[in-house]
Design a protein around this motif. Structure first.
Motif, mmCIF file in Angstrom:
data_model
loop_
_atom_site.group_PDB
_atom_site.id
_atom_site.type_symbol
_atom_site.label_atom_id
_atom_site.label_comp_id
_atom_site.label_asym_id
_atom_site.label_seq_id
_atom_site.Cartn_x
_atom_site.Cartn_y
_atom_site.Cartn_z
ATOM 1 N N UNK A 97 88.715 84.013 27.933
ATOM 2 C CA UNK A 97 88.635 83.701 29.086
ATOM 3 C C UNK A 97 88.137 85.047 29.888
ATOM 4 N N UNK A 98 88.872 86.304 29.638
ATOM 5 C CA UNK A 98 88.315 87.474 30.234
ATOM 6 C C UNK A 98 87.118 87.806 30.045
ATOM 7 N N UNK A 99 86.353 87.564 28.774
ATOM 8 C CA UNK A 99 85.063 87.829 28.485
ATOM 9 C C UNK A 99 84.295 86.965 29.147
ATOM 10 N N UNK A 100 84.476 85.761 29.147
ATOM 11 C CA UNK A 100 83.307 84.632 29.864
ATOM 12 C C UNK A 100 83.534 84.932 31.411
ATOM 13 N N UNK A 101 84.617 85.688 31.764
ATOM 14 C CA UNK A 101 84.645 85.685 33.350
ATOM 15 C C UNK A 101 84.103 86.727 33.885
ATOM 16 N N UNK A 139 81.214 76.085 22.741
ATOM 17 C CA UNK A 139 81.386 74.997 23.506
ATOM 18 C C UNK A 139 81.479 75.435 25.083
ATOM 19 N N UNK A 140 81.693 76.634 25.373
ATOM 20 C CA UNK A 140 81.870 77.091 26.708
ATOM 21 C C UNK A 140 80.544 77.116 27.202
ATOM 22 N N UNK A 141 79.596 78.006 26.335
ATOM 23 C CA UNK A 141 78.124 78.058 26.607
ATOM 24 C C UNK A 141 77.367 76.947 26.535
ATOM 25 N N UNK A 196 74.242 73.464 30.371
ATOM 26 C CA UNK A 196 73.910 71.979 30.537
ATOM 27 C C UNK A 196 73.479 71.862 31.753
ATOM 28 N N UNK A 197 72.036 70.985 31.636
ATOM 29 C CA UNK A 197 71.343 70.675 33.011
ATOM 30 C C UNK A 197 72.134 69.444 33.487
ATOM 31 N N UNK A 198 72.864 68.636 32.958
ATOM 32 C CA UNK A 198 73.491 67.693 33.592
ATOM 33 C C UNK A 198 74.907 68.104 33.985
ATOM 34 N N UNK A 199 75.345 67.785 35.243
ATOM 35 C CA UNK A 199 76.640 68.045 35.566
ATOM 36 C C UNK A 199 77.720 67.573 34.717
ATOM 37 N N UNK A 211 84.688 76.407 32.873
ATOM 38 C CA UNK A 211 83.099 76.432 32.632
ATOM 39 C C UNK A 211 82.532 75.412 33.393
ATOM 40 N N UNK A 212 83.416 74.039 33.116
ATOM 41 C CA UNK A 212 82.751 72.799 33.761
ATOM 42 C C UNK A 212 82.438 73.043 35.183
#
Length: 448
Positions: A116-120, A219-221, A226-229, A246-247
């Motif tokens: 979480x910290x890394x992706x943030x 999965x987060x990446x 994703x181009x689709x919301x 991320x969503x």
């Protein structure tokens, strides 16, 4: 007496055999703080384990390190299990770690916080990168297990709230070792499909181990790229995964995700009925306003007395005609006087024959001028008469004076027998008054 000296290697091997023979040095459980953590390209992890009074070198081979759900970091307090043995080439003993857990915090929770910290830090959670969810989707994709309560709840909710949308299921494993790769593949398939404009990714509730696939970095990446919301709907309302951060939109449950993906058809129907009512009211008000405006125009002074519209023009034409006649007479009079003066002068100065000849020429010119003036007057009179006839032809009262009448039902003009009925009372407008009549019979013209 000779002394037998041991080689360093022999002494080290002897010490190593002592370590290996001691059962208390196998499967040792040790706790301490990580220091000088280094991850080799091969995947091996080298570090120092220490406490307040001592330290020991340690290594965790890649085969064991690959199963760690978190990343060992210097300063982290851990619980270790491993064997103590001698590293011959360095002549030191060290700990060969088989298993590692955070001390005081579960390994999965720690891995969650680390990722979480890394992706943030990388910006994957920023609002500026989140795509808006389409308000009225045409095709909704669902990434989840093909069987189970989650897919049933999602499909039932979409059908009841917005059956207009097409639903495509992209099956994926949502639990287990291969779940993360399966979810990523399904998200890619949905993006490549070309028809999907909203994507729901999720599964039902479970433990943190059950939901762990949605905490994986890949999965987060995939969700971020994703181009689709994407709407995430993982677990229960109290469950939170990396996928939720991320969503583009986070839903507390799969059912809630389905509700967020579409509008409610009941609400839409209410909006449509409300808009329909407003349109009807606005139309009625507009018709009423225009009808009142039409009545005002009908009752206006020029429409009641249309001949008075062109009466000023008739007066102006008469005035101009009178001016033209007077001006013509003035010109003729002046020309006659001038000619008379010339005749007198010629009579006094020229021979009689020449005078008579010139007088005849003057008389011809005088006659031609008079004829031209008469033609001009006649043209102006003809134009005036034509204008009067045109105005009289356009006068609706003049048409009605020839025997025509206009039938009214209240304020509406009757244009066809289809809008009449037997017994109906009508008002007839003639050029000189009005009359109320009752319809006794209706005979419609036969079409040829």
């Amino acid at each position: 007496m000779s002394t037998n000296y041991l080689t360093v290697q022999a002494l080290t091997k002897y010490i190593k055999r002592k370590f290996e023979a001691d059962p208390h040095l196998r499967d040792v459980y040790v706790k301490g703080e990580l220091s000088n953590v280094k991850v080799h390209n091969s995947g091996h992890i080298f570090f120092t384990l220490k406490d307040d009074r001592a330290q020991i070198q340690a290594i965790m081979y890649a085969s064991s390190a690959s199963t760690l759900p978190f990343k060992p970091e210097s300063g982290m307090k851990v619980l270790l299990r491993g064997d103590t043995n001698v590293y011959e080439s360095a002549g030191r003993y060290q700990l060969y770690v088989k298993d590692m857990q955070p001390d005081g915090l579960g390994s999965l929770h720690l891995a969650f916080e680390q990722l979480k910290k890394e992706l943030q830090t990388r910006g994957l959670f920023k609002e500026e990168f989140k795509q808006p969810i389409i308000k009225y989707p045409r095709c909704i994709g669902v990434v989840t297990a093909q069987t189970g309560a989650a897919i049933r709840d999602i499909l039932a909710t979409l059908q009841s709230h917005y059956p207009l949308a097409k639903v495509i299921i992209f099956p994926a494993l949502v639990q287990g070792k291969n779940a993360a790769a399966s979810i990523v593949q399904a998200i890619h398939q949905a993006n490549d499909h070309g028809e999907v404009d909203t994507l729901i990714v999720g599964r039902g509730g479970g433990s943190i181990e059950d939901l762990w696939a949605f905490n994986e970095e890949l999965v987060a990446e995939a969700i971020f790229e994703s181009r689709v919301p994407i709407i995430s709907g993982v677990g229960h309302e109290t469950d939170t995964t990396i996928a939720d951060f991320v969503a583009d939109m986070r839903a507390p449950t799969p059912t809630a995700a389905a509700k967020m993906a579409v509008p409610d058809q009941t609400d839409l129907m209410q909006k449509i009925l409300s808009m329909q009512a407003r349109i009807h009211q606005n139309t009625q008000a507009l018709v009423k306003h225009e009808r009142a405006r039409l009545n005002r125009i009908r009752q206006a002074y020029p429409m009641v007395y249309p001949e008075r519209l062109y009466r000023p023009f008739i007066d102006e034409l008469l005035r101009l005609d009178d001016r033209l006649i007077r001006a013509t007479n003035d010109v003729l009079q002046k020309n006659r006087s001038h000619l008379q003066q010339l005749a007198n002068r010629l009579q006094n100065q020229c021979p009689l024959k020449e005078i008579q000849y010139e007088l005849k020429i003057v008389e011809r010119h005088n006659n031609a001028l008079h004829h031209a003036m008469q033609q001009l007057l006649q043209q102006q009179k003809n134009r005036f008469v034509s204008t009067i006839r045109t105005l009289e032809a356009l006068n609706p009262l003049a048409i009605m004076s020839r025997g025509y009448a206009i039938a009214y039902d209240d304020q509406e003009v009757i244009k066809t027998v289809d809008s009449m009925m037997v017994g109906q009372t009508l008002r007839l407008h003639f050029h000189d008054g009005q009359a109320n009549v009752a319809v006794q019979s209706i005979d419609k013209a036969q079409e040829e």
